[in-house]
Design a protein around this motif. Structure first.
Motif, PDB file in Angstrom:
ATOM      1  N   LYS A  35      42.156 -68.755 -36.731  1.00  0.00           N
ATOM      2  CA  LYS A  35      43.601 -68.526 -36.600  1.00  0.00           C
ATOM      3  C   LYS A  35      44.370 -69.347 -37.629  1.00  0.00           C
ATOM      4  O   LYS A  35      45.303 -68.855 -38.270  1.00  0.00           O
ATOM      5  CB  LYS A  35      44.044 -68.885 -35.189  1.00  0.00           C
ATOM      6  N   LYS A  36      43.948 -70.597 -37.809  1.00  0.00           N
ATOM      7  CA  LYS A  36      44.607 -71.461 -38.791  1.00  0.00           C
ATOM      8  C   LYS A  36      44.475 -70.882 -40.192  1.00  0.00           C
ATOM      9  O   LYS A  36      45.447 -70.874 -40.969  1.00  0.00           O
ATOM     10  CB  LYS A  36      43.997 -72.859 -38.732  1.00  0.00           C
ATOM     11  N   HIS A  37      43.292 -70.394 -40.516  1.00  0.00           N
ATOM     12  CA  HIS A  37      43.063 -69.815 -41.840  1.00  0.00           C
ATOM     13  C   HIS A  37      43.933 -68.586 -42.050  1.00  0.00           C
ATOM     14  O   HIS A  37      44.618 -68.468 -43.087  1.00  0.00           O
ATOM     15  CB  HIS A  37      41.596 -69.450 -41.993  1.00  0.00           C
ATOM     16  N   LEU A  38      43.930 -67.657 -41.109  1.00  0.00           N
ATOM     17  CA  LEU A  38      44.664 -66.415 -41.288  1.00  0.00           C
ATOM     18  C   LEU A  38      46.172 -66.650 -41.287  1.00  0.00           C
ATOM     19  O   LEU A  38      46.908 -66.018 -42.064  1.00  0.00           O
ATOM     20  CB  LEU A  38      44.276 -65.420 -40.191  1.00  0.00           C
TER      21      LEU A  38
ATOM     22  N   HIS B   2      36.059 -62.213 -33.097  1.00  0.00           N
ATOM     23  CA  HIS B   2      37.122 -63.225 -33.118  1.00  0.00           C
ATOM     24  C   HIS B   2      38.454 -62.649 -33.602  1.00  0.00           C
ATOM     25  O   HIS B   2      39.512 -63.054 -33.112  1.00  0.00           O
ATOM     26  CB  HIS B   2      36.696 -64.401 -33.999  1.00  0.00           C
ATOM     27  N   VAL B   3      38.414 -61.707 -34.536  1.00  0.00           N
ATOM     28  CA  VAL B   3      39.657 -61.073 -34.979  1.00  0.00           C
ATOM     29  C   VAL B   3      40.297 -60.314 -33.824  1.00  0.00           C
ATOM     30  O   VAL B   3      41.518 -60.374 -33.614  1.00  0.00           O
ATOM     31  CB  VAL B   3      39.401 -60.133 -36.171  1.00  0.00           C
ATOM     32  N   ALA B   4      39.466 -59.615 -33.047  1.00  0.00           N
ATOM     33  CA  ALA B   4      39.982 -58.866 -31.900  1.00  0.00           C
ATOM     34  C   ALA B   4      40.554 -59.804 -30.836  1.00  0.00           C
ATOM     35  O   ALA B   4      41.595 -59.522 -30.234  1.00  0.00           O
ATOM     36  CB  ALA B   4      38.877 -58.000 -31.299  1.00  0.00           C
ATOM     37  N   GLU B   5      39.889 -60.927 -30.608  1.00  0.00           N
ATOM     38  CA  GLU B   5      40.375 -61.894 -29.615  1.00  0.00           C
ATOM     39  C   GLU B   5      41.704 -62.509 -30.040  1.00  0.00           C
ATOM     40  O   GLU B   5      42.602 -62.706 -29.214  1.00  0.00           O
ATOM     41  CB  GLU B   5      39.332 -62.990 -29.391  1.00  0.00           C
ATOM     42  N   LEU B   6      41.844 -62.799 -31.313  1.00  0.00           N
ATOM     43  CA  LEU B   6      43.086 -63.419 -31.800  1.00  0.00           C
ATOM     44  C   LEU B   6      44.247 -62.432 -31.772  1.00  0.00           C
ATOM     45  O   LEU B   6      45.366 -62.786 -31.386  1.00  0.00           O
ATOM     46  CB  LEU B   6      42.884 -63.948 -33.223  1.00  0.00           C
ATOM     47  N   ASN B   7      43.989 -61.197 -32.213  1.00  0.00           N
ATOM     48  CA  ASN B   7      45.010 -60.148 -32.210  1.00  0.00           C
ATOM     49  C   ASN B   7      46.321 -60.657 -32.811  1.00  0.00           C
ATOM     50  O   ASN B   7      47.393 -60.578 -32.207  1.00  0.00           O
ATOM     51  CB  ASN B   7      45.247 -59.648 -30.777  1.00  0.00           C
ATOM     52  N   LEU B   8      46.239 -61.186 -34.016  1.00  0.00           N
ATOM     53  CA  LEU B   8      47.391 -61.799 -34.665  1.00  0.00           C
ATOM     54  C   LEU B   8      48.334 -60.737 -35.224  1.00  0.00           C
ATOM     55  O   LEU B   8      47.897 -59.708 -35.740  1.00  0.00           O
ATOM     56  CB  LEU B   8      46.935 -62.709 -35.803  1.00  0.00           C
ATOM     57  N   PRO B   9      49.633 -60.995 -35.119  1.00  0.00           N
ATOM     58  CA  PRO B   9      50.569 -60.098 -35.815  1.00  0.00           C
ATOM     59  C   PRO B   9      50.419 -60.278 -37.321  1.00  0.00           C
ATOM     60  O   PRO B   9      49.979 -61.328 -37.801  1.00  0.00           O
ATOM     61  CB  PRO B   9      51.944 -60.606 -35.321  1.00  0.00           C
TER      62      PRO B   9
END
Length: 699
Positions: free
Chosen positions: A347-350, A382-389
């Protein structure tokens, strides 16, 4: 500013309208003229064993020289026109910049540039590649060429190999570390700032080496060393003139390699606890296009190009904790560490990428089955779990879609992404407008396993699609046309991307890029496949037998490992602590092979005279090779400064494709650690080589 390259000086005679000239000059002055200039040439004077004095050449009447006192290490900016000491002797070589200072076990050293090559002229600024360096010891009792301690000799060899093995770029009036849009957005902040103050910290490769100069800069409130602090970028730069439909233009490609989590292919994978990923590169494609000419208009020599366009892409390792452990087998053991903090650091990286570039389009090219499948699944989970905007994930099964050399099938990915590519756009500046016509709102982040070969092909395809959009929008190309219809321009485009791919692949993987025949010719050929096989063998040899020292050089120069002022504490760097039997087996194998070859030349006295002879030596050779294979990790060239012990012997949750190369005991589930690899002996040491971390370590 003059935006031309060496090969296009004759085109300065082209003309614009007076209005275009006015706005172009306005834009040019805002973009770079207010930055503090750097000294372009220096003369070096030495005053016995006391000082190094760096005197700028052709710096006007208020020249301020820089003195470094060798005994104390103090750095002093002299008053204007301070006379040189009577006994100062001048070096015969001209210096083109100070790379910085590095402290090793016996002395501190000043690294300077003694050779440079002009790579091109971009928007009126010369871009150089450093071609030669010199290392100056502060300790007068230390010889750079023949140090009296083997540890110091080894560390100096690492520094030299890094300097001469990298592609280091710099400019004196242009910030090579930042993309065009970032320079425009910070133009007011950059006014009267030094170049190093505005440099992108990720791509300021010699930032650690410049620490002493930066700290001395203004430390007493009086001296300003900014003109001596030269930011250097590790990357690529290529600029070529081109003509389409009678319009003169320049095509430029710049790649910038991050200094964080820097290293070689198998020793730097995945992400660290700070959110930095391995092999992170920003690639910027610049297109500079001249404006329409008007008969009788005013001649312009300040800025030839009316329109500047920039398209940026990024690449980086899959942002989870994973590694591939070399065992001398062609395919290393895949290790994925399922740590609790994985989601947080991803999350920090993205989020950092979103804050820098805007929307993120994650294009994953890792295979969906076989050896690479667990990496793909961990990434997607992990991308799916984060689901970042502002983050969108797109998977493309590269090898399946492009099987049987159907490389034109990359168009499938382009069709999927074209709406997003057009929506996020690119950066565009026009001379007749004081504000950008377009801003790039997001970037495509592409990755495969190595972020080299498949990534190169896809990035080149995305760049060509965007280039076609740009040229059509400018009216240079008619609707539906492509740069492929113009062989000269198309060839330059393919070559510039293929050279760029080779440079990034060599820096990280040890050989030129695979699949580069497609990038160069738009076709996948059998000859290219054979060349790829040879490159793969070269990578195998370098990754297993040479990359340990290369990784040590990265860690030393970027400051991840700092030596103590006691060479005896680092004797592990120059000694072989492996058990005697481990060291002797390759000797036995070599001697056996020699005896077999010698036996082929011996006279035959009977049918059985050489049978037992060959049986003996073939048996010894087979046993030796089997031992080497079973104990493979003991024969890999591992980094010694920061050994990846905790990755090799990781036993926590996650996935491991195999436990090869650790000896027979590991085959029965009994863990064994090779102490010569640097197994930590205390919790303090464990903290410094914590899995995936890149904390600075002092040894």
């Amino acid at each position: 500013m003059v935006a031309t390259c060496k090969s296009s000086d004759s085109d300065l005679e082209r003309v614009w309208s007076p209005a275009a000239f006015h706005h172009s000059s306005f834009w040019s002055s805002l973009l770079s003229a207010t930055m503090k200039p750097l000294h372009q040439r220096l003369h070096l004077y030495t005053e016995g064993d006391d000082t190094y004095i760096f005197v700028p050449v052709d710096d006007g009447v208020e020249t301020q020289s820089l003195t470094i006192h060798r005994a104390s290490g103090d750095i002093v900016l002299n008053r204007p026109n301070t006379p040189l000491p009577n006994y100062a002797r001048r070096s015969q070589r001209t210096l083109y910049g100070i790379v910085g200072l590095i402290s090793l076990s016996l002395s501190e050293y000043v690294i300077v540039i003694t050779g440079r090559e002009l790579k091109g002229r971009l928007m009126g600024h010369d871009i150089y590649r450093a071609t030669a360096f010199d290392i100056l010891p502060l300790n007068p009792n230390v010889s750079v060429h023949n140090p009296h301690h083997p540890v110091e000799a080894h560390l100096l060899a690492l520094v030299r190999s890094h300097l001469h093995g990298g592609n280091f770029l710099f400019a004196y009036g242009w910030d090579v570390t930042r993309r065009l849009q970032a320079q425009w957005e910070t133009q007011e902040k950059a006014a009267h700032k030094a170049l190093w103050e505005m440099a992108d910290d990720r791509f300021f490769w010699n930032r650690f080496l410049q620490t002493r100069l930066i700290e001395a800069n203004g430390s007493n409130g009086k001296q300003d060393l900014s003109k001596f602090v030269l930011p250097i970028m590790y990357g690529t730069f290529d600029l070529r003139p081109a003509f389409i439909q009678g319009r003169h233009m320049q095509l430029c490609l710049i790649s910038r390699r991050s200094r964080f989590r820097a290293g070689t292919r198998y020793f730097r994978r995945g992400i660290d606890h700070e959110g930095h990923v391995a092999n992170f590169n920003e690639t910027e494609q610049l297109l500079l296009v001249e404006g329409p000419t008007t008969p009788g208009a005013q001649r312009v020599t300040d800025d030839l190009f009316a329109t500047k366009l920039s398209f940026v892409q990024i690449r980086g390792s899959v942002p989870v904790f994973w590694a591939e452990v070399n065992t001398l087998r062609y395919k290393p053991d895949l290790q994925i560490m399922d740590l609790q903090e994985t989601a947080d650091v991803m999350k920090k990286h993205l989020q950092e990428q979103v804050s820098v570039y805007g929307n993120q389009y994650l294009v994953n090219l890792v295979n969906h089955k076989g050896h690479e499948q667990p990496v793909k699944e961990a990434y997607e989970r992990h991308v799916a779990e984060l689901n970042l905007p502002n983050v969108r994930y797109e998977y493309f099964d590269f090898h399946n879609e492009c099987r049987k050399m159907r490389w034109d099938r990359i168009s499938v990915l382009i069709d999927i992404m074209k709406d997003d590519l057009e929506k996020e756009g690119y950066f565009r500046l026009d001379a007749i407008q004081p504000e950008p016509v377009k801003l790039q709102q997001g970037v495509v982040r592409t990755n495969c396993m190595d972020n080299l070969d498949r990534t190169n092909v896809v990035q080149a395809a995305l760049a060509k699609y965007t280039l076609n959009l740009q040229l059509r929008e400018l009216g240079v190309l008619p609707p539906g046309a492509s740069v492929d219809h113009y062989e000269g321009f198309s060839k330059d485009f393919r070559e510039i991307w293929a050279d760029h791919a080779d440079a990034i692949a060599t820096a990280y993987g040890g050989s030129g890029a695979l699949k580069s025949d497609f990038t160069r010719t738009n076709q996948r050929t059998r000859k290219g496949a054979v060349e790829d096989g040879m490159k793969s063998v070269l990578r195998y040899l370098k990754n297993n037998y040479f990359d340990g020292a290369r990784q040590d050089a990265f860690d030393l120069v970027t400051g991840n490992w700092v030596p103590r002022k006691n060479p005896a504490a680092a004797m592990f760097l120059v000694t072989d602590a492996r058990p005697l039997i481990t060291r002797s087996v390759p000797v036995a194998a070599s001697f056996s092979l020699f005896m077999i070859c010698a036996g082929l030349t011996l006279p035959r006295t009977s049918d059985y005279s050489l049978f037992y002879y060959f049986m003996l030596w073939f048996s010894l050779l087979a046993i030796s090779l089997l031992f080497i294979l079973i104990h493979g990790i003991d024969y890999v060239s591992w980094p010694r400064l920061i050994p990846p012990t905790d990755v090799i012997y990781y036993s926590g949750p996650g996935y491991r494709s195999g436990n090869h190369g650790k000896g027979l005991k590991d085959n029965f589930g009994i863990a064994k650690r090779s102490r010569w690899l640097g197994t930590p002996r205390s919790r303090v040491e464990m903290d410094h080589i914590e899995l995936g971390d890149m904390k600075k370590r002092v040894d």
